[in-house]
Design a protein around this motif. Structure first.
Motif, PDB file in Angstrom:
ATOM      1  N   TYR A   6     -22.553 -23.113  -3.469  1.00  9.53           N
ATOM      2  CA  TYR A   6     -21.738 -22.176  -4.559  1.00  9.53           C
ATOM      3  C   TYR A   6     -20.311 -22.568  -4.378  1.00  9.53           C
ATOM      4  CZ  TYR A   6     -25.979 -19.353  -4.472  1.00  9.53           C
ATOM      5  OH  TYR A   6     -27.321 -18.796  -4.970  1.00  9.53           O
ATOM      6  N   CYS A  37     -17.777 -13.599 -11.684  1.00  9.58           N
ATOM      7  CA  CYS A  37     -16.507 -13.637 -11.333  1.00  9.58           C
ATOM      8  C   CYS A  37     -16.067 -11.828 -10.484  1.00  9.58           C
ATOM      9  CB  CYS A  37     -15.508 -13.685 -12.286  1.00  9.58           C
ATOM     10  SG  CYS A  37     -13.599 -13.429 -12.053  1.00  9.58           S
ATOM     11  N   ASP A  76     -13.954 -20.716  -6.718  1.00 11.38           N
ATOM     12  CA  ASP A  76     -12.813 -21.110  -7.508  1.00 11.38           C
ATOM     13  C   ASP A  76     -11.803 -19.930  -7.555  1.00 11.38           C
ATOM     14  OD1 ASP A  76     -13.796 -23.474  -7.980  1.00 11.38           O
ATOM     15  OD2 ASP A  76     -14.589 -22.835 -10.093  1.00 11.38           O
ATOM     16  N   GLU A 104     -13.764 -16.940  -8.858  1.00  9.61           N
ATOM     17  CA  GLU A 104     -14.774 -17.197  -9.914  1.00  9.61           C
ATOM     18  C   GLU A 104     -15.793 -18.273  -9.080  1.00  9.61           C
ATOM     19  OE1 GLU A 104     -12.837 -19.128 -13.119  1.00  9.61           O
ATOM     20  OE2 GLU A 104     -11.809 -17.333 -13.599  1.00  9.61           O
ATOM     21  N   ARG A 137     -19.435 -20.213  -9.171  1.00 11.02           N
ATOM     22  CA  ARG A 137     -20.312 -21.202  -9.892  1.00 11.02           C
ATOM     23  C   ARG A 137     -21.305 -22.045  -9.048  1.00 11.02           C
ATOM     24  NH1 ARG A 137     -17.875 -26.283  -9.688  1.00 11.02           N
ATOM     25  NH2 ARG A 137     -15.595 -26.012  -8.835  1.00 11.02           N
ATOM     26  N   SER A 138     -22.393 -22.529  -9.728  1.00 11.36           N
ATOM     27  CA  SER A 138     -23.209 -23.228  -9.064  1.00 11.36           C
ATOM     28  C   SER A 138     -22.503 -24.754  -9.511  1.00 11.36           C
ATOM     29  CB  SER A 138     -24.707 -23.310  -9.376  1.00 11.36           C
ATOM     30  OG  SER A 138     -24.702 -23.462 -10.728  1.00 11.36           O
ATOM     31  N   GLU A 190     -23.512 -24.303 -13.471  1.00  9.67           N
ATOM     32  CA  GLU A 190     -23.011 -23.008 -14.446  1.00  9.67           C
ATOM     33  C   GLU A 190     -22.065 -21.956 -13.676  1.00  9.67           C
ATOM     34  OE1 GLU A 190     -26.241 -20.357 -15.604  1.00  9.67           O
ATOM     35  OE2 GLU A 190     -27.268 -20.936 -13.526  1.00  9.67           O
ATOM     36  N   GLN A 191     -21.600 -21.331 -14.579  1.00 10.70           N
ATOM     37  CA  GLN A 191     -20.748 -20.127 -14.045  1.00 10.70           C
ATOM     38  C   GLN A 191     -21.641 -19.003 -13.799  1.00 10.70           C
ATOM     39  OE1 GLN A 191     -17.288 -21.711 -13.545  1.00 10.70           O
ATOM     40  NE2 GLN A 191     -17.076 -19.602 -13.606  1.00 10.70           N
ATOM     41  N   LEU A 192     -21.299 -18.353 -12.489  1.00  6.79           N
ATOM     42  CA  LEU A 192     -22.370 -17.315 -11.962  1.00  6.79           C
ATOM     43  C   LEU A 192     -21.696 -16.040 -12.354  1.00  6.79           C
ATOM     44  CD1 LEU A 192     -23.764 -19.128  -9.018  1.00  6.79           C
ATOM     45  CD2 LEU A 192     -24.883 -18.870 -11.456  1.00  6.79           C
TER      46      LEU A 192
END
Length: 78
Positions: A4, A66, A7, A56, A58-59, A62-64
């Motif tokens: 993971y 926030c 950001d 934020e 993400r993998s 994809e964004q997971l």
């Protein structure tokens, strides 16, 4: 384990997580995101800064989700 990436958005500054962190599941990523966000928020209060903050997650594909803190002062209208 999945990797993971966390950001960070602080005001207008954006810091991309280039390394990521291997965690067992999405719940563990949620906990880590909240810990990261609260740690940053504590530091910013001591520095007299109160920017909007977000982590934020993400993998690699994809964004997971926030998590965020939005600061509003008393002069902000809703």
């Amino acid at each position: 384990m999945n990797r993971y990436f966390f950001d960070i958005q602080s005001g207008r500054d954006f810091f991309a997580d280039e390394e990521g962190l291997p965690l067992p599941n999405l719940k563990a990523a949620e906990v880590k995101a909240m810990q990261t966000l609260t740690g940053i928020a504590k530091e910013s209060v001591f520095q007299s800064k109160r920017p909007d903050l977000a982590v934020e997650v993400r993998s690699s594909t994809e964004q997971l989700f926030c998590v965020s803190i939005v600061h509003r002062n008393s002069s902000t209208t809703h």
